[in-house]
Scaffold this motif. Structure first.
Motif, mmCIF file in Angstrom:
data_model
loop_
_atom_site.group_PDB
_atom_site.id
_atom_site.type_symbol
_atom_site.label_atom_id
_atom_site.label_comp_id
_atom_site.label_asym_id
_atom_site.label_seq_id
_atom_site.Cartn_x
_atom_site.Cartn_y
_atom_site.Cartn_z
ATOM 1 N N LYS A 264 0.815 -1.218 0.000
ATOM 2 C CA LYS A 264 0.000 0.000 0.000
ATOM 3 C C LYS A 264 0.848 1.267 0.000
ATOM 4 O O LYS A 264 0.409 2.298 -0.505
ATOM 5 C CB LYS A 264 -0.942 0.011 1.204
ATOM 6 N N TYR B 279 2.518 -9.431 -8.366
ATOM 7 C CA TYR B 279 1.316 -8.789 -7.815
ATOM 8 C C TYR B 279 0.104 -9.195 -8.661
ATOM 9 O O TYR B 279 -0.950 -9.549 -8.112
ATOM 10 C CB TYR B 279 1.476 -7.265 -7.790
ATOM 11 N N ARG B 280 0.251 -9.172 -9.973
ATOM 12 C CA ARG B 280 -0.868 -9.534 -10.854
ATOM 13 C C ARG B 280 -1.216 -11.015 -10.704
ATOM 14 O O ARG B 280 -2.384 -11.393 -10.706
ATOM 15 C CB ARG B 280 -0.541 -9.181 -12.302
ATOM 16 N N ASN C 212 3.275 1.932 -1.795
ATOM 17 C CA ASN C 212 3.627 2.299 -3.161
ATOM 18 C C ASN C 212 2.805 1.451 -4.143
ATOM 19 O O ASN C 212 3.360 0.807 -5.045
ATOM 20 C CB ASN C 212 5.130 2.104 -3.384
ATOM 21 N N LEU C 213 1.500 1.451 -3.955
ATOM 22 C CA LEU C 213 0.606 0.581 -4.722
ATOM 23 C C LEU C 213 0.700 0.764 -6.236
ATOM 24 O O LEU C 213 0.768 -0.227 -6.966
ATOM 25 C CB LEU C 213 -0.841 0.742 -4.244
ATOM 26 N N PRO C 214 0.733 1.991 -6.769
ATOM 27 C CA PRO C 214 0.795 2.128 -8.233
ATOM 28 C C PRO C 214 2.009 1.418 -8.852
ATOM 29 O O PRO C 214 1.901 0.838 -9.929
ATOM 30 C CB PRO C 214 0.875 3.637 -8.461
ATOM 31 N N THR C 215 3.120 1.420 -8.156
ATOM 32 C CA THR C 215 4.319 0.747 -8.658
ATOM 33 C C THR C 215 4.135 -0.763 -8.633
ATOM 34 O O THR C 215 4.440 -1.457 -9.596
ATOM 35 C CB THR C 215 5.553 1.129 -7.812
ATOM 36 N N TRP C 216 3.602 -1.278 -7.510
ATOM 37 C CA TRP C 216 3.451 -2.725 -7.350
ATOM 38 C C TRP C 216 2.369 -3.302 -8.261
ATOM 39 O O TRP C 216 2.441 -4.470 -8.640
ATOM 40 C CB TRP C 216 3.167 -3.078 -5.890
ATOM 41 N N GLN C 217 1.381 -2.514 -8.619
ATOM 42 C CA GLN C 217 0.311 -3.030 -9.472
ATOM 43 C C GLN C 217 0.818 -3.486 -10.840
ATOM 44 O O GLN C 217 0.185 -4.306 -11.481
ATOM 45 C CB GLN C 217 -0.793 -1.979 -9.644
ATOM 46 N N GLY C 218 1.932 -2.998 -11.273
ATOM 47 C CA GLY C 218 2.519 -3.420 -12.540
ATOM 48 C C GLY C 218 3.433 -4.629 -12.418
ATOM 49 O O GLY C 218 3.871 -5.182 -13.421
ATOM 50 N N HIS C 219 3.710 -5.066 -11.212
ATOM 51 C CA HIS C 219 4.625 -6.182 -10.983
ATOM 52 C C HIS C 219 3.940 -7.506 -11.331
ATOM 53 O O HIS C 219 2.794 -7.729 -10.955
ATOM 54 C CB HIS C 219 5.075 -6.180 -9.515
#
Length: 139
Positions: A67, A79-80, A69-76
């Motif tokens: 949480k 994470y997906r 740095n959520l925008p960064t992790w959402q592309g990992h």
């Protein structure tokens, strides 16, 4: 991968693997119920609960890190993958819960019938009272 905290990435990998195992186990339980093989349902349900508890404990550590740095992790990719696994588990749970609820209701009704039968049988008593002498054939 650059820009990702290695410790968080490691926790994310562990979490993804936990959810993968949870999904596989839930699918196995669903197949057991579909095939009416109820012999191991209790053990599978207990194992499913243990896997869910372990994933929840892992998430208590992981989620605050994601949480932050959520925008960064959402592309990992991990994470997906984790998100896809969680979605699949929720879908399986939606299929499992009504079946387990119906099974519990059925077993509850069976248990009540057994209790009622036991009470009915205990109500049958002989109206003639035997003495120990007549029971032995004396007298």
């Amino acid at each position: 991968m650059t820009g990702f905290a290695p410790q968080t990435e490691k926790l994310l990998a562990v979490s993804s693997e936990q959810y993968r195992e949870l999904q596989q186990h839930a699918e196995k339980l669903l197949k057991m119920l579909d095939s009416c093989d109820y012999s191991g349902v209790h053990e599978h349900a207990a194992r499913l609960q243990a896997l869910q508890s372990a994933a929840c404990a892992q998430d208590e550590t992981l989620l605050p890190l994601l949480k932050s740095n959520l925008p960064t992790w959402q592309g990992h990719p991990l994470y997906r993958t984790r998100l896809r696994l969680i979605t699949a588990i929720l879908e399986i749970n939606a299929l499992l819960m009504p079946r387990i609820g119906a099974m519990k209701a059925f077993l509850g009704a069976e248990l009540e019938q057994l209790k009622g039968g036991r009470m009915a049988i205990s109500g049958y008593h002989s109206t003639t009272k035997r003495t120990s002498a007549t029971a032995r054939g004396i007298g």
